[in-house]
Design an enzyme around this catalytic site. Structure first.
Site, PDB file in Angstrom:
ATOM      1  N   HIS A   1       0.845  -1.194   0.000  1.00 53.64           N
ATOM      2  CA  HIS A   1       0.000   0.000   0.000  1.00 53.64           C
ATOM      3  C   HIS A   1       0.876   1.237   0.000  1.00 53.64           C
ATOM      4  O   HIS A   1       1.966   1.241   0.578  1.00 53.64           O
ATOM      5  CB  HIS A   1      -0.922   0.005   1.231  1.00 53.64           C
ATOM      6  CG  HIS A   1      -2.039   0.999   1.154  1.00 53.64           C
ATOM      7  ND1 HIS A   1      -1.871   2.318   1.519  1.00 53.64           N
ATOM      8  CD2 HIS A   1      -3.326   0.875   0.753  1.00 53.64           C
ATOM      9  CE1 HIS A   1      -3.011   2.962   1.345  1.00 53.64           C
ATOM     10  NE2 HIS A   1      -3.915   2.119   0.892  1.00 53.64           N
TER      11      HIS A   1
ATOM     12  N   ASP B   1      -7.922  -4.088  -0.798  1.00 53.92           N
ATOM     13  CA  ASP B   1      -8.444  -4.294  -2.157  1.00 53.92           C
ATOM     14  C   ASP B   1      -8.377  -5.760  -2.570  1.00 53.92           C
ATOM     15  O   ASP B   1      -9.226  -6.239  -3.321  1.00 53.92           O
ATOM     16  CB  ASP B   1      -7.645  -3.445  -3.160  1.00 53.92           C
ATOM     17  CG  ASP B   1      -7.782  -1.968  -2.890  1.00 53.92           C
ATOM     18  OD1 ASP B   1      -8.921  -1.494  -2.807  1.00 53.92           O
ATOM     19  OD2 ASP B   1      -6.750  -1.288  -2.740  1.00 53.92           O
TER      20      ASP B   1
END
Length: 434
Positions: free
Chosen positions: A311, A369
């Site tokens: 991330h 995600d």
């Protein structure tokens, strides 16, 4: 944010030996900040910060992230606690008002949101103007932007009551518009919201229900949907939130600002990441191909990247991913999915990422995600709807951030500067001499 008792940060120009003191500011938690508002006026210099990765664009009391430690707080509450103990509208109330609601406040807020979920009947005509195969995000962006034409009684941003009404309308109607976008794409009739259902239940009913038979709620799936909404509700000054604030700083109406945020969210590097995860799984194709793709991901000279790992902010395990991982297990178990090739690949990839030294060393943990894409696919959503669901959830954060920005007396219209590297002044050359 306040100035502290530390000495100011002294900046010395090596060309002139002139010194400039920059005040040091600090928030309740997080790194200290240099106040550079007078930098250009006093020194003639701007700062250069592509992507604004080292720039604080505003003061906010809503969300705090510590990427190194894997911490996400909404108004001081850890996201894990909110996901475990709250429903989505409680979190929405918290983001907008600063405190969790008491019993009466919660009931009133739920009532007000629920009774704003219907959209103007003429809005249905907007959908018929789109091609049947239009991407749902294109529809969402267009229809939300058009809301100001239908709800012009709540576009005066100077009126606190109109700001509140617009905020409630956006949070309430976004699931309805999103579900309509899906229904239009599959050629099914629009489903009206039902006031007896919760926020998540209503969305699933409007998305998957049909007029021919009563909708039967699956509590495991509606709970999972609610958690997905909570985990995506706000995430500090990301690209789409900054876009909403930037649009709002010009005095644009709230519906236009949220439409701008939707457009920003649509990018594959932002809200489209979970859709990219499913496309990647499809590219891998089979579990036996995983070692080859993992090898490619480790090769710096190969452009292939494993989507859904690591991330931009978190250099530790994304705290939202931990909650989503558990939810993923619950959904797959409830639906009895055991032989879906893409889900098999995803589960094997997750195992490798949590055990492989390369992934551990690089801190490439599965992110939110990765898991949300698996859950949404299992629930029956097409990949084109993934970012739409993100927008439904994030609307709450956008609205809270927009409201905070409007009420901030220090906020100015956004106007970044630039490092110009083009041609210097030159004389015009007539067309016949070029």
């Amino acid at each position: 944010m306040t100035a502290n008792n530390q000495k100011p940060f002294r900046l010395i120009d090596p060309n002139t030996d002139k010194s400039t003191d920059l005040p040091v500011m600090e928030g309740s938690i997080g790194p200290k900040v240099l106040d550079i508002r007078k930098l250009y006026g006093e020194t003639g210099y701007f700062t250069y910060d592509p992507g604004f990765t080292s720039t604080g664009s505003c003061e906010s009391k809503i969300t705090y992230i510590d990427g190194d430690e894997g911490v996400l707080l909404h108004r001081g509450y850890p996201i894990e606690d909110l996901a475990e103990h709250c429903d989505f509208l409680e979190v929405a109330y918290l983001l907008m008002n600063g405190e969790l609601p008491n019993k009466d406040e919660k009931a009133k807020f739920e009532h007000d949101i629920t009774y704003h979920t219907m959209v103007h009947e003429q809005m249905a005509h907007f959908f018929r103007g789109f091609r049947r195969d239009a991407h749902p995000m294109a529809i969402l962006c267009g229809v939300v932007g058009a809301m100001s034409a239908f709800y012009h009684d709540s576009t005066d941003i100077e009126d606190p009551r109109q700001r509140m009404i617009a905020s409630y309308r956006l949070i309430a109607k976004m699931p309805t518009i999103a579900a309509m976008a899906y229904k239009y794409s599959v050629g099914q009739p629009f489903m009206y919201p039902q006031n007896k259902l919760t926020y998540a239940q209503n969305f699933l009913q409007m998305t998957f229900g049909v007029p021919a038979e009563p909708y039967v709620d699956n509590p495991v799936l509606s709970k999972a949907m609610d958690k997905i909404f909570i985990l995506h509700a706000d995430h500090e000054q990301n690209a789409s939130t900054s876009t909403v604030r930037l649009a709002g700083s010009s005095g644009a109406n709230p519906f236009a600002c949220i439409a701008a945020g939707i457009a920003s969210l649509w990018g594959p590097s932002h809200g489209g990441a979970n859709e990219a995860v499913l496309k990647m799984l499809g590219e891998i194709g089979d579990k036996k191909n995983i070692p080859e793709f993992v090898k490619r991901a480790k090769d710096k000279n190969d452009p292939f990247r494993l989507m859904g790992f690591g991330h931009r902010v978190y250099k530790n395990y994304d705290p939202r991913a931990k909650v989503m991982q558990e939810t993923c297990r619950e959904v797959l178990s409830e639906l009895g999915i055991k032989d879906d090739p893409l889900l098999d690949i995803a589960m094997e990839l997750e195992k490798i990422a949590l055990e492989d030294e390369y992934f551990i060393e690089k801190k490439l943990y599965p992110n939110v995600d990765f898991y949300s894409g698996i859950i949404l696919k299992a629930m029956g959503f097409p990949t084109s709807m993934f970012t739409v669901l993100f927008a439904v959830a994030r609307t709450t954060g956008w609205v809270a951030q927009w409201k905070e920005m409007i009420e901030d007396p220090v906020q100015k219209i956004g106007r970044p500067r630039q490092l110009y590297t083009g041609s210097g002044p030159r004389d015009y050359v007539p067309l016949n001499k070029r």
